[in-house]
Design a protein around this motif. Structure first.
Motif, mmCIF file in Angstrom:
data_model
loop_
_atom_site.group_PDB
_atom_site.id
_atom_site.type_symbol
_atom_site.label_atom_id
_atom_site.label_comp_id
_atom_site.label_asym_id
_atom_site.label_seq_id
_atom_site.Cartn_x
_atom_site.Cartn_y
_atom_site.Cartn_z
ATOM 1 N N ILE A 40 25.651 8.995 68.608
ATOM 2 C CA ILE A 40 27.183 9.604 68.950
ATOM 3 C C ILE A 40 26.796 10.446 70.373
ATOM 4 C CG2 ILE A 40 28.983 11.358 68.232
ATOM 5 C CD1 ILE A 40 28.440 9.063 66.469
ATOM 6 N N GLN A 41 27.815 10.044 71.495
ATOM 7 C CA GLN A 41 27.469 10.751 72.633
ATOM 8 C C GLN A 41 28.794 11.307 72.939
ATOM 9 O OE1 GLN A 41 25.494 8.115 75.175
ATOM 10 N NE2 GLN A 41 23.479 9.300 74.869
ATOM 11 N N VAL A 42 28.837 12.796 73.263
ATOM 12 C CA VAL A 42 30.069 13.436 73.874
ATOM 13 C C VAL A 42 30.134 14.038 75.208
ATOM 14 C CG1 VAL A 42 31.778 14.986 73.254
ATOM 15 C CG2 VAL A 42 30.978 13.570 71.380
ATOM 16 N N ARG A 43 30.808 13.604 76.037
ATOM 17 C CA ARG A 43 30.469 14.053 77.412
ATOM 18 C C ARG A 43 31.608 15.397 77.457
ATOM 19 N NH1 ARG A 43 27.403 13.580 81.170
ATOM 20 N NH2 ARG A 43 27.261 11.275 80.916
ATOM 21 N N VAL A 44 30.941 16.508 77.856
ATOM 22 C CA VAL A 44 31.682 18.093 77.869
ATOM 23 C C VAL A 44 32.571 17.962 79.215
ATOM 24 C CG1 VAL A 44 31.471 20.429 77.855
ATOM 25 C CG2 VAL A 44 29.916 18.981 76.544
ATOM 26 N N LEU A 45 33.925 18.114 79.468
ATOM 27 C CA LEU A 45 34.507 17.942 80.342
ATOM 28 C C LEU A 45 35.050 19.603 80.744
ATOM 29 C CD1 LEU A 45 36.866 14.971 79.656
ATOM 30 C CD2 LEU A 45 34.775 15.057 80.975
ATOM 31 N N ALA A 46 35.475 19.846 81.788
ATOM 32 C CA ALA A 46 35.954 21.228 82.309
ATOM 33 C C ALA A 46 37.541 21.670 81.173
ATOM 34 C CB ALA A 46 36.565 21.061 83.633
ATOM 35 N N ASP A 47 37.983 20.553 80.833
ATOM 36 C CA ASP A 47 39.089 20.910 80.015
ATOM 37 C C ASP A 47 39.118 20.184 78.525
ATOM 38 O OD1 ASP A 47 39.375 18.403 81.082
ATOM 39 O OD2 ASP A 47 41.572 18.466 81.540
ATOM 40 N N GLY A 48 38.039 19.792 78.145
ATOM 41 C CA GLY A 48 37.773 19.165 76.733
ATOM 42 C C GLY A 48 36.649 18.460 76.770
ATOM 43 N N CYS A 71 35.838 18.910 59.750
ATOM 44 C CA CYS A 71 34.550 19.759 59.893
ATOM 45 C C CYS A 71 34.578 20.560 60.925
ATOM 46 C CB CYS A 71 33.475 18.860 59.486
ATOM 47 S SG CYS A 71 33.127 17.661 60.579
ATOM 48 N N SER A 72 33.582 21.603 60.961
ATOM 49 C CA SER A 72 33.452 22.185 62.139
ATOM 50 C C SER A 72 32.670 21.519 63.338
ATOM 51 C CB SER A 72 32.361 23.510 62.092
ATOM 52 O OG SER A 72 31.925 23.844 63.256
ATOM 53 N N GLY A 73 33.433 21.303 64.498
ATOM 54 C CA GLY A 73 32.776 20.511 65.599
ATOM 55 C C GLY A 73 31.507 21.116 66.065
ATOM 56 N N ASN A 74 31.211 22.394 66.022
ATOM 57 C CA ASN A 74 29.983 23.167 66.234
ATOM 58 C C ASN A 74 28.845 22.915 65.238
ATOM 59 O OD1 ASN A 74 30.810 24.380 68.702
ATOM 60 N ND2 ASN A 74 31.496 26.270 67.876
ATOM 61 N N ARG A 75 29.136 22.839 63.915
ATOM 62 C CA ARG A 75 28.621 22.362 63.231
ATOM 63 C C ARG A 75 27.810 20.923 63.118
ATOM 64 N NH1 ARG A 75 30.203 25.736 57.765
ATOM 65 N NH2 ARG A 75 29.628 27.760 58.441
ATOM 66 N N PHE A 76 28.852 20.154 63.353
ATOM 67 C CA PHE A 76 28.629 18.741 63.406
ATOM 68 C C PHE A 76 27.834 18.419 64.625
ATOM 69 C CE2 PHE A 76 29.741 14.379 64.603
ATOM 70 C CZ PHE A 76 29.206 13.702 63.682
ATOM 71 N N PHE A 77 27.734 19.117 65.587
ATOM 72 C CA PHE A 77 26.960 18.632 66.948
ATOM 73 C C PHE A 77 26.096 19.852 66.976
ATOM 74 C CE2 PHE A 77 30.816 16.685 67.956
ATOM 75 C CZ PHE A 77 30.471 15.129 68.650
ATOM 76 N N GLN A 78 25.642 20.413 65.848
ATOM 77 C CA GLN A 78 24.340 21.401 65.437
ATOM 78 C C GLN A 78 24.460 22.278 66.740
ATOM 79 O OE1 GLN A 78 21.450 18.447 65.460
ATOM 80 N NE2 GLN A 78 21.927 17.689 63.292
#
Length: 86
Positions: A40-48, A71-78
């Motif tokens: 799973i790869q997620v790119r962090v953008l300035a607005d999301g 579920c908590s996104g912070n927990r899911f992405f550790q």
């Protein structure tokens, strides 16, 4: 507490400061983790965030899309603190 270096002329000193650690990733970062055999790869953008070409407002929305349940996104992405404080 974190430490910060301050330069005053030619003298550098270390001072204590009370800056809280943040769990918010910076724009441009790529969050990566394995989930059920998939990368799973997620790119962090300035607005999301961007996942598989789609934009999301939160990591929790992406985590729900992936897992099918809230579920908590912070927990899911550790991204949670290792000391237990959240």
């Amino acid at each position: 507490p974190t430490r910060q270096c301050s330069t005053e002329g030619s003298t550098t000193r270390t001072i204590e400061c009370s800056v809280a650690p943040t769990r918010t990733p910076l724009p441009g970062m790529l969050l990566t983790r394995r989930y059920k055999g998939q990368l799973i790869q997620v790119r962090v953008l300035a607005d999301g965030y961007e996942y598989l070409g789609e934009r999301y407002r939160s990591l929790s929305a992406i985590a729900k899309h992936i897992t099918g349940s809230h579920c908590s996104g912070n927990r899911f992405f550790q991204l949670t603190s290792t000391s237990g404080d959240q």
